[in-house]
Write a protein that holds these residues in place. Structure first.
Motif, PDB file in Angstrom:
ATOM      1  N   GLU B 151       1.021  -1.267  -0.027  1.00  0.00           N
ATOM      2  CA  GLU B 151      -0.017   0.041  -0.030  1.00  0.00           C
ATOM      3  C   GLU B 151       0.649   1.273  -0.005  1.00  0.00           C
ATOM      4  O   GLU B 151       1.110   1.849   1.103  1.00  0.00           O
ATOM      5  CB  GLU B 151      -0.884   0.031   1.192  1.00  0.00           C
ATOM      6  CG  GLU B 151      -1.774  -1.521   1.663  1.00  0.00           C
ATOM      7  CD  GLU B 151      -2.664  -1.491   0.302  1.00  0.00           C
ATOM      8  OE1 GLU B 151      -3.118  -0.633  -0.393  1.00  0.00           O
ATOM      9  OE2 GLU B 151      -3.037  -2.545  -0.024  1.00  0.00           O
ATOM     10  N   GLU B 153       0.346   4.206  -1.329  1.00  0.00           N
ATOM     11  CA  GLU B 153      -0.138   5.319  -0.961  1.00  0.00           C
ATOM     12  C   GLU B 153      -0.552   5.727   0.359  1.00  0.00           C
ATOM     13  O   GLU B 153      -0.235   6.853   0.838  1.00  0.00           O
ATOM     14  CB  GLU B 153      -1.442   5.428  -1.896  1.00  0.00           C
ATOM     15  CG  GLU B 153      -1.297   5.234  -3.382  1.00  0.00           C
ATOM     16  CD  GLU B 153      -2.436   5.337  -4.290  1.00  0.00           C
ATOM     17  OE1 GLU B 153      -3.655   5.641  -3.685  1.00  0.00           O
ATOM     18  OE2 GLU B 153      -2.497   5.291  -5.351  1.00  0.00           O
ATOM     19  N   GLN B 157       1.209   8.392   3.071  1.00  0.00           N
ATOM     20  CA  GLN B 157       0.525   9.498   3.914  1.00  0.00           C
ATOM     21  C   GLN B 157       0.718   9.363   5.579  1.00  0.00           C
ATOM     22  O   GLN B 157       0.664  10.042   6.276  1.00  0.00           O
ATOM     23  CB  GLN B 157      -1.074   9.279   3.718  1.00  0.00           C
ATOM     24  CG  GLN B 157      -1.615   9.737   2.607  1.00  0.00           C
ATOM     25  CD  GLN B 157      -3.025   9.369   2.369  1.00  0.00           C
ATOM     26  OE1 GLN B 157      -3.863   9.894   3.265  1.00  0.00           O
ATOM     27  NE2 GLN B 157      -3.345   8.669   1.322  1.00  0.00           N
ATOM     28  N   PHE B 195       2.775   8.176 -11.245  1.00  0.00           N
ATOM     29  CA  PHE B 195       2.895   8.762 -10.142  1.00  0.00           C
ATOM     30  C   PHE B 195       2.687  10.168 -10.267  1.00  0.00           C
ATOM     31  O   PHE B 195       2.931  10.928 -11.044  1.00  0.00           O
ATOM     32  CB  PHE B 195       4.074   8.583  -9.209  1.00  0.00           C
ATOM     33  CG  PHE B 195       4.094   9.080  -8.081  1.00  0.00           C
ATOM     34  CD1 PHE B 195       3.383   8.345  -7.123  1.00  0.00           C
ATOM     35  CD2 PHE B 195       4.418  10.205  -7.652  1.00  0.00           C
ATOM     36  CE1 PHE B 195       3.260   8.603  -5.765  1.00  0.00           C
ATOM     37  CE2 PHE B 195       4.396  10.493  -6.229  1.00  0.00           C
ATOM     38  CZ  PHE B 195       3.748   9.928  -5.394  1.00  0.00           C
ATOM     39  N   SER B 199      -0.732  14.922  -5.705  1.00  0.00           N
ATOM     40  CA  SER B 199      -1.648  14.208  -4.609  1.00  0.00           C
ATOM     41  C   SER B 199      -0.774  13.330  -3.895  1.00  0.00           C
ATOM     42  O   SER B 199      -1.428  12.479  -3.062  1.00  0.00           O
ATOM     43  CB  SER B 199      -2.816  13.927  -5.458  1.00  0.00           C
ATOM     44  OG  SER B 199      -2.574  12.899  -6.413  1.00  0.00           O
ATOM     45  N   GLY B 200       0.381  12.831  -4.352  1.00  0.00           N
ATOM     46  CA  GLY B 200       1.041  11.803  -3.807  1.00  0.00           C
ATOM     47  C   GLY B 200       0.336  10.375  -4.078  1.00  0.00           C
ATOM     48  O   GLY B 200       0.505   9.592  -3.128  1.00  0.00           O
ATOM     49  N   SER B 201      -0.207  10.324  -4.987  1.00  0.00           N
ATOM     50  CA  SER B 201      -0.864   8.967  -5.379  1.00  0.00           C
ATOM     51  C   SER B 201      -0.789   8.448  -6.962  1.00  0.00           C
ATOM     52  O   SER B 201      -0.321   9.553  -7.673  1.00  0.00           O
ATOM     53  CB  SER B 201      -2.459   9.127  -4.958  1.00  0.00           C
ATOM     54  OG  SER B 201      -2.964  10.061  -5.957  1.00  0.00           O
ATOM     55  N   PHE B 202      -1.083   7.324  -7.125  1.00  0.00           N
ATOM     56  CA  PHE B 202      -0.859   6.718  -8.505  1.00  0.00           C
ATOM     57  C   PHE B 202      -2.293   6.861  -9.166  1.00  0.00           C
ATOM     58  O   PHE B 202      -3.290   6.847  -8.625  1.00  0.00           O
ATOM     59  CB  PHE B 202      -0.502   5.315  -8.460  1.00  0.00           C
ATOM     60  CG  PHE B 202       0.875   5.054  -8.009  1.00  0.00           C
ATOM     61  CD1 PHE B 202       2.020   5.037  -9.119  1.00  0.00           C
ATOM     62  CD2 PHE B 202       1.286   4.929  -6.562  1.00  0.00           C
ATOM     63  CE1 PHE B 202       3.294   5.040  -8.632  1.00  0.00           C
ATOM     64  CE2 PHE B 202       2.550   4.583  -6.285  1.00  0.00           C
ATOM     65  CZ  PHE B 202       3.770   4.644  -7.315  1.00  0.00           C
ATOM     66  N   LYS B 203      -1.998   7.342 -10.541  1.00  0.00           N
ATOM     67  CA  LYS B 203      -3.357   7.432 -11.306  1.00  0.00           C
ATOM     68  C   LYS B 203      -3.154   6.465 -12.346  1.00  0.00           C
ATOM     69  O   LYS B 203      -2.064   6.002 -12.883  1.00  0.00           O
ATOM     70  CB  LYS B 203      -3.245   8.915 -11.692  1.00  0.00           C
ATOM     71  CG  LYS B 203      -3.561   9.952 -10.685  1.00  0.00           C
ATOM     72  CD  LYS B 203      -4.801  10.185 -10.414  1.00  0.00           C
ATOM     73  CE  LYS B 203      -5.322  10.850  -8.993  1.00  0.00           C
ATOM     74  NZ  LYS B 203      -4.535  12.207  -8.750  1.00  0.00           N
TER      75      LYS B 203
END
Lengths: 343, 206
Positions: B151, B153, B157, B195, B199-203
């Motif tokens: 995980e 993402e 966080q 990446f 937003s610091g997330s994968f799209k």
């Protein structure tokens, strides 16, 4: 502690039940002896017939004590097996220890007759039987331990134990095929199991074996609790897995091997009693289970022996049959009621 | 590190001492673990299981001292298991059970807690809950909590420091720093996901 108190009462009740069963066991038998005379013959009081005293002192009491040792010891070894192998179906029979003993006994009873030309006298008696089956179970145990030190997977070890059982069963049937009727019958009688016919000396040896197995188990109680989490967790708690596994197998081998040597194979006690005890005490803590299983197994064995005696009749049923008749339905009942065998 | 698998190569040091030189019982007071493998007996109650965490400190028969009992109560409180104390482990949900295993590791009172993928089999809510609990424990008790996870993402966080493991190179640092250095951009093949640094997330690529 609060938890400990509730167990205290259960233990007192269990010990009381054990005492009652012991008294029942020594006062019932093929010859009916009034209870007062039974007590008198123990404490060297007046007995109506001297033969009664002999029966009680040299037959019934050793038999009752043997029943306690056999029941308690087999149940304890069953508990150790179930925890070590993380398997609710494990028992003293599974490791092949009992089959080893059977092979030893079969070789002595049926094997020697094949060489009857060499042996002119009969060497089969209680003592040689005990020695032969001890050697048999000890050899199987040694082999299992050698395998255990190489194989990490406890499930594989369990299967290997079962395979040893098959091999010995096959050898026994080969021996049986070539054996004469008399020796075959002798072997079958041994395989019926019996807690009677043991002299005080033999009871003494059995007692020493039992106590060493029990002491080992008491030392191992903390480790056994850690094993409930699995070997890797136990390791992370600082348990020396290899050494402790060896000790647990040693304790089981002593108990199951020694008992089978003297009393013959006795089925189901080792498997069923730990489950029954868990039902009653509702705990997995070995500090409670170890003593509880021993007392419980002793009670059950005394009761089975009473049934096997068929009180007031001259017949004695094979104890192995009685334990199976009682044990197997208990296991089935547990499975049906609980849906699964938890341990 | 958890002494479950033998090391491939090199030397591991704990508190400037090689790991191999620790006695097994000594190591048990330094490192506790939460593994992915199921425990052998699910018939243990929550309390019984957490008590086992005190084994490295108890005597030969495993009786609990006053300190042991305090540590156990503290661990149960911290993870919030008071109501479940007397439940059997097979009655618990996966998320609850994972908390129990964390409480057990806490009761073991080690400076390091290792967790192997503590959030597998959990839904997103419980994943976040477990990781947040770990964060809170780490900050409150000043213990080092190391966990492996897929995980990324959630890790970005919640974690203080991250070790991103790739085939040939590993990078270590605070999540923010790793994002700035663009360490996540090349972590996966870029044909389906990319990446997003803001937003610091994968799209997923459209």
């Amino acid at each position: 502690m609060r938890v400990q108190k509730t167990y205290q009462l259960s233990f007192i009740l269990l010990l009381f039940a054990l005492f009652i069963c012991f008294c029942l066991n020594i006062s019932l038998g093929s010859v009916s002896i009034p209870f007062g005379d039974v007590i008198n013959s123990i404490f060297s009081g007046d007995v109506k017939q001297e033969s009664w005293r002999y029966i009680v002192q040299n037959y019934r009491i050793p038999k009752a004590i043997t029943a306690i040792l056999v029941g308690g010891g087999l149940s304890l070894s069953g508990l150790l097996m179930q925890t070590l192998f993380r398997n609710p179906l494990a028992g003293p029979f599974v490791l092949g220890i009992s089959s080893g003993a059977s092979l030893g006994a079969a070789l002595l009873i049926m094997g020697t007759s094949l060489f009857s030309g060499i042996l002119t006298f009969d060497i089969v008696n209680n003592i040689t039987l005990a020695i032969a089956s001890s050697i048999g179970s000890f050899l199987v145990l040694l082999t299992v331990m050698v395998v255990a030190s190489r194989i990490k997977d406890t499930m594989a070890l369990l299967i290997i134990g079962l395979m040893f059982g098959s091999i010995t069963a096959a050898l026994v049937s080969v021996l049986a095929y070539f054996s004469n009727a008399e020796n075959l019958q002798r072997y079958i009688y041994w395989s019926f199991g019996s807690v009677g016919n043991l002299s005080w000396v033999q009871v003494g040896i059995l007692f020493i074996v039992f106590i060493s197995g029990l002491l080992l188990s008491i030392i191992l109680m903390k480790t056994l609790n850690a094993f409930l989490l699995g070997e890797n967790y136990a390791k992370s708690l600082g348990v020396n897995i290899k050494q402790k596994r060896f000790l647990i197998i040693l304790a089981t081998g002593l108990l199951a091997g020694g008992i089978t040597a003297f009393a013959g194979p006795i089925a189901f006690v080792g498997l069923a009693v730990p489950h029954l005890t868990r039902q009653i005490f509702n705990t997995t803590d070995h500090n409670i289970l170890v003593p509880a299983v021993v007392i419980y197994g002793a009670i059950l064995m005394l009761l089975c022996d009473i049934l096997a005696q068929l009180p007031t009749s001259a017949y004695v049923l094979p104890i192995n049959a009685i334990t199976s008749i009682i044990g197997a339905p208990v296991v089935i009942w547990l499975l049906v009621r609980k849906r699964k065998m938890i341990f | 590190m958890g002494n479950v698998q033998s090391k491939l190569s090199g030397e591991i040091y704990l508190k400037e001492k090689p790991l191999d030189s620790y006695h097994s019982n000594q190591l048990a007071t330094e490192i506790s673990v939460v593994l992915t493998e199921p425990i052998a007996s699910k018939n243990l109650t929550v309390l019984e299981l957490i008590r086992l965490g005190r084994q490295p400190y108890t005597n030969w028969i495993g009786s609990l001292s006053k300190i042991d009992k305090e540590k156990i109560i503290r661990a149960i409180e911290m993870v919030g298991l008071k109501e479940l104390e007397h439940k059997k482990c097979y009655e618990l949900s996966d998320g609850q059970f994972q908390k129990v295993m964390i409480a057990r590791a806490l009761a073991q009172d080690t400076s390091i807690i290792l967790l192997d993928e503590p959030t597998t089999h959990l839904d997103l809510y419980h994943k976040a809950q477990i990781l947040k609990l770990l964060q809170q424990i780490a900050h409150e008790t000043k213990k080092t909590i190391v966990f492996t996870t897929h995980e990324i993402e959630l890790g970005i966080q919640l974690a203080d420091k991250m070790l991103v493991m790739e085939n040939d190179k590993n990078s270590f640092g605070a999540p923010k720093q790793l994002i700035d250095e663009g360490k996540f951009n090349t972590l996966f093949p870029t044909d389906t996901i990319f990446f997003d640094a803001t937003s610091g997330s994968f799209k997923i690529k459209k």
